[in-house]
Design a protein around this motif. Sequence first.
Motif, PDB file in Angstrom:
ATOM      1  N   ILE A  39      37.259  53.293  32.466  1.00 31.96           N
ATOM      2  CA  ILE A  39      37.265  53.029  34.039  1.00 31.96           C
ATOM      3  C   ILE A  39      35.733  52.745  34.644  1.00 31.96           C
ATOM      4  CG2 ILE A  39      37.612  53.666  36.418  1.00 31.96           C
ATOM      5  CD1 ILE A  39      40.113  55.106  35.605  1.00 31.96           C
ATOM      6  N   GLY A  40      34.683  53.556  34.108  1.00 29.74           N
ATOM      7  CA  GLY A  40      33.475  53.255  34.371  1.00 29.74           C
ATOM      8  C   GLY A  40      32.963  52.112  33.921  1.00 29.74           C
ATOM      9  N   THR A  42      34.342  49.527  32.779  1.00 29.93           N
ATOM     10  CA  THR A  42      35.006  48.245  33.106  1.00 29.93           C
ATOM     11  C   THR A  42      34.598  47.895  34.624  1.00 29.93           C
ATOM     12  OG1 THR A  42      37.052  48.636  31.878  1.00 29.93           O
ATOM     13  CG2 THR A  42      37.492  47.114  33.943  1.00 29.93           C
ATOM     14  N   ALA A  43      34.609  48.856  35.494  1.00 29.69           N
ATOM     15  CA  ALA A  43      33.873  48.796  36.953  1.00 29.69           C
ATOM     16  C   ALA A  43      32.571  48.337  36.830  1.00 29.69           C
ATOM     17  CB  ALA A  43      34.292  50.186  37.714  1.00 29.69           C
ATOM     18  N   THR A  44      31.935  48.808  35.968  1.00 23.60           N
ATOM     19  CA  THR A  44      30.256  48.288  36.087  1.00 23.60           C
ATOM     20  C   THR A  44      30.318  46.985  35.424  1.00 23.60           C
ATOM     21  OG1 THR A  44      29.566  50.365  35.334  1.00 23.60           O
ATOM     22  CG2 THR A  44      28.241  48.465  34.882  1.00 23.60           C
ATOM     23  N   VAL A  46      32.851  44.470  35.832  1.00 26.31           N
ATOM     24  CA  VAL A  46      33.592  43.573  37.050  1.00 26.31           C
ATOM     25  C   VAL A  46      32.763  43.740  38.269  1.00 26.31           C
ATOM     26  CG1 VAL A  46      35.585  43.680  38.592  1.00 26.31           C
ATOM     27  CG2 VAL A  46      35.869  44.166  36.165  1.00 26.31           C
ATOM     28  N   LEU A  47      32.355  44.981  38.702  1.00 25.75           N
ATOM     29  CA  LEU A  47      31.467  45.053  39.861  1.00 25.75           C
ATOM     30  C   LEU A  47      30.239  44.611  39.924  1.00 25.75           C
ATOM     31  CD1 LEU A  47      33.195  48.321  41.519  1.00 25.75           C
ATOM     32  CD2 LEU A  47      33.695  45.874  41.918  1.00 25.75           C
ATOM     33  N   GLU A  52      28.622  50.987  43.261  1.00 30.12           N
ATOM     34  CA  GLU A  52      29.963  50.990  43.448  1.00 30.12           C
ATOM     35  C   GLU A  52      30.774  51.301  42.489  1.00 30.12           C
ATOM     36  OE1 GLU A  52      30.338  46.757  44.677  1.00 30.12           O
ATOM     37  OE2 GLU A  52      29.060  47.270  46.377  1.00 30.12           O
ATOM     38  N   SER A  53      30.490  50.997  41.029  1.00 30.30           N
ATOM     39  CA  SER A  53      31.105  51.547  39.799  1.00 30.30           C
ATOM     40  C   SER A  53      31.377  52.952  40.025  1.00 30.30           C
ATOM     41  CB  SER A  53      30.424  51.258  38.648  1.00 30.30           C
ATOM     42  OG  SER A  53      30.273  49.630  38.658  1.00 30.30           O
ATOM     43  N   LEU A  56      33.836  54.109  42.821  1.00 36.82           N
ATOM     44  CA  LEU A  56      35.162  53.576  42.405  1.00 36.82           C
ATOM     45  C   LEU A  56      35.774  54.637  41.237  1.00 36.82           C
ATOM     46  CD1 LEU A  56      37.772  51.569  42.335  1.00 36.82           C
ATOM     47  CD2 LEU A  56      36.556  50.386  40.589  1.00 36.82           C
ATOM     48  N   CYS A  57      34.886  54.890  40.321  1.00 33.50           N
ATOM     49  CA  CYS A  57      35.393  55.610  39.220  1.00 33.50           C
ATOM     50  C   CYS A  57      35.625  57.284  39.648  1.00 33.50           C
ATOM     51  CB  CYS A  57      34.446  55.707  38.131  1.00 33.50           C
ATOM     52  SG  CYS A  57      34.807  56.310  36.396  1.00 33.50           S
ATOM     53  N   CYS A  87      32.734  59.121  33.506  1.00 31.74           N
ATOM     54  CA  CYS A  87      32.270  57.912  34.486  1.00 31.74           C
ATOM     55  C   CYS A  87      30.723  57.671  34.126  1.00 31.74           C
ATOM     56  CB  CYS A  87      32.470  58.237  36.113  1.00 31.74           C
ATOM     57  SG  CYS A  87      34.264  58.338  36.654  1.00 31.74           S
TER      58      CYS A  87
END
Length: 119
Positions: A39-40, A42-44, A46-47, A52-53, A56-57, A87
């Motif tokens: 998740i961490g 992917t969030a990095t 995408v975002l 913010e990553s 979110l994570c 994360c």
Amino acid sequence: MLVRLFGLLSILLCTEAFASVHMLSERDKQLHFSVSSAIGYTATWVLDDPYESALLCTSVGVAKETMDHFDYGRFDLADMAFNVAGCGAGILMGELLPPGAVFGYDKDMGWGFSFSRHF
């Protein structure tokens, strides 16, 4: 710099949690760490913002543990430590690995990285 500090603190937190984990729940902790890392990362990607990553994570981890509290009567701080550590590791990988880098887990081969370049 702050991202690296978050990653270091995550690893230290995870190390402390490792010291208190019983062998019976080791697989559960690996799953928490692995899913949070994914998740961490992917969030990095995408975002494109480590702060913010991280928000979110860790929010996903808190939501999962809150659900566990209502379903099983327990908010597990050790699980949350592995969530936060995962994360941090995922965000660090997202920030430090070059574009085209992919990481994953194969049940036969374990963790691995692959790099691809398209010309």
